[in-house]
Design a protein around this motif. Structure first.
Motif, PDB file in Angstrom:
ATOM      1  N   GLY A   1      10.813   4.529  -5.268  1.00 24.13           N
ATOM      2  CA  GLY A   1       9.654   4.170  -6.087  1.00 24.13           C
ATOM      3  C   GLY A   1       8.929   5.386  -6.628  1.00 24.13           C
ATOM      4  O   GLY A   1       8.450   5.390  -7.766  1.00 24.13           O
ATOM      5  N   VAL A   2       8.855   6.432  -5.800  1.00 25.27           N
ATOM      6  CA  VAL A   2       8.226   7.681  -6.260  1.00 25.27           C
ATOM      7  C   VAL A   2       9.038   8.280  -7.405  1.00 25.27           C
ATOM      8  O   VAL A   2       8.488   8.747  -8.403  1.00 25.27           O
TER       9      VAL A   2
ATOM     10  N   LEU B   1       0.816  -1.221   0.000  1.00 25.82           N
ATOM     11  CA  LEU B   1       0.000   0.000   0.000  1.00 25.82           C
ATOM     12  C   LEU B   1       0.849   1.270   0.000  1.00 25.82           C
ATOM     13  O   LEU B   1       0.315   2.373  -0.053  1.00 25.82           O
ATOM     14  N   TYR B   2       2.178   1.095   0.075  1.00 20.82           N
ATOM     15  CA  TYR B   2       3.077   2.232   0.191  1.00 20.82           C
ATOM     16  C   TYR B   2       4.126   2.197  -0.909  1.00 20.82           C
ATOM     17  O   TYR B   2       4.375   1.162  -1.528  1.00 20.82           O
TER      18      TYR B   2
ATOM     19  N   LEU C   1       4.888  18.738  -3.186  1.00 22.94           N
ATOM     20  CA  LEU C   1       3.543  18.214  -3.429  1.00 22.94           C
ATOM     21  C   LEU C   1       3.113  17.133  -2.440  1.00 22.94           C
ATOM     22  O   LEU C   1       1.922  17.010  -2.146  1.00 22.94           O
ATOM     23  N   LEU C   2       4.057  16.339  -1.934  1.00 22.38           N
ATOM     24  CA  LEU C   2       3.693  15.269  -1.001  1.00 22.38           C
ATOM     25  C   LEU C   2       3.973  15.646   0.454  1.00 22.38           C
ATOM     26  O   LEU C   2       3.264  15.223   1.351  1.00 22.38           O
ATOM     27  N   GLY C   3       5.029  16.401   0.649  1.00 20.01           N
ATOM     28  CA  GLY C   3       5.375  16.773   2.027  1.00 20.01           C
ATOM     29  C   GLY C   3       5.981  15.612   2.789  1.00 20.01           C
ATOM     30  O   GLY C   3       6.732  14.811   2.241  1.00 20.01           O
ATOM     31  N   LEU C   4       5.628  15.496   4.066  1.00 28.37           N
ATOM     32  CA  LEU C   4       6.203  14.471   4.932  1.00 28.37           C
ATOM     33  C   LEU C   4       5.706  13.084   4.553  1.00 28.37           C
ATOM     34  O   LEU C   4       4.573  12.921   4.098  1.00 28.37           O
TER      35      LEU C   4
ATOM     36  N   VAL D   1      -0.166   9.259  -3.334  1.00 28.33           N
ATOM     37  CA  VAL D   1       0.728   9.585  -4.457  1.00 28.33           C
ATOM     38  C   VAL D   1      -0.079   9.639  -5.748  1.00 28.33           C
ATOM     39  O   VAL D   1       0.042  10.585  -6.544  1.00 28.33           O
ATOM     40  N   GLU D   2      -0.914   8.634  -5.979  1.00 25.69           N
ATOM     41  CA  GLU D   2      -1.727   8.597  -7.198  1.00 25.69           C
ATOM     42  C   GLU D   2      -2.711   9.758  -7.250  1.00 25.69           C
ATOM     43  O   GLU D   2      -2.968  10.324  -8.314  1.00 25.69           O
ATOM     44  N   SER D   3      -3.245  10.119  -6.098  1.00 22.33           N
ATOM     45  CA  SER D   3      -4.181  11.244  -6.030  1.00 22.33           C
ATOM     46  C   SER D   3      -3.489  12.547  -6.417  1.00 22.33           C
ATOM     47  O   SER D   3      -4.024  13.352  -7.185  1.00 22.33           O
TER      48      SER D   3
END
Length: 199
Positions: free
Chosen positions: A12-13, A6-7, A26-29, A53-55
């Motif tokens: 990976g990002v 789920l992570y 955009l993602l922050g912490l 991430v997808e959102s």
């Protein structure tokens, strides 16, 4: 224990097309942060919820950041291509044998004077003014330089400032050196023109 499916990790990002700056903005912490219980690592474990991430990847902010990144990559790629093209043209200029037409001295003088007459007849004032001392030598070098104009096709592919000036200077130097080698009596004038060019 966290379900790793789920992570996504920072690596990976990045594989999904994110940069570190995009992650920070955009993602922050991270959603999960701490030590990996399965193995020791000096850096803490950081994981981002895949759904989050997808959102974010569907937002206009992500699209704008991605397109800016793509433009940066395109600009860099164009720069690399231009530099490669410049290096290839310079190598071709250095390798190309320069063949200067060999003419008897009287024929070269006649052709150079005629060439000069045609040039001045087109210009303002006509060509009736007396020639200054040393003109014939300058005319001969000018005529031979014009006879070698076909070598300027070596500059094809260079546009704007991407090495064009450097390539033009190198080509002119090679042409004048070839003229001086073929006609030693003209070597001094060729050296003068090279010196003017490389100031």
């Amino acid at each position: 224990m966290t379900d790793r499916s789920l992570y996504v990790s920072p690596a990976g990002v990045r594989r999904r097309g994110w940069t570190d700056a995009m992650v920070r903005e955009l993602l922050g912490l991270p959603d999960v942060q701490g030590r990996d219980p399965r193995r020791y690592a000096p850096a803490p474990l950081r994981l981002y919820l895949l759904a989050r991430v997808e959102s974010v990847e569907r937002t206009p902010e992500f699209a704008a950041a991605s397109s800016a990144l793509a433009r940066t990559h395109r600009t860099a790629a164009v720069g690399v291509l231009a530099e490669g093209r410049r290096a290839a043209v310079l190598a071709a200029i250095r390798a190309e044998p320069i063949l200067v037409p060999r003419l008897p001295a009287a024929e070269l003088e006649r052709r150079a004077a005629r060439h000069r007459h045609l040039l001045t007849a087109r210009g303002p004032g006509g060509g009736d003014a007396p020639a200054p001392a040393g003109s014939l030598v300058r005319w001969q070098v000018g005529y031979l330089r014009q006879a070698l104009v076909r070598y300027e096709t070596l500059l094809d592919g260079l546009y704007g400032d991407t090495g064009r000036r450097e390539a033009e200077r190198l080509l002119r130097r090679r042409l004048y050196e070839a003229i001086a080698a073929a006609y030693p009596a003209l070597a001094r004038e060729c050296a003068r023109r090279i010196a003017l060019e490389w100031r």
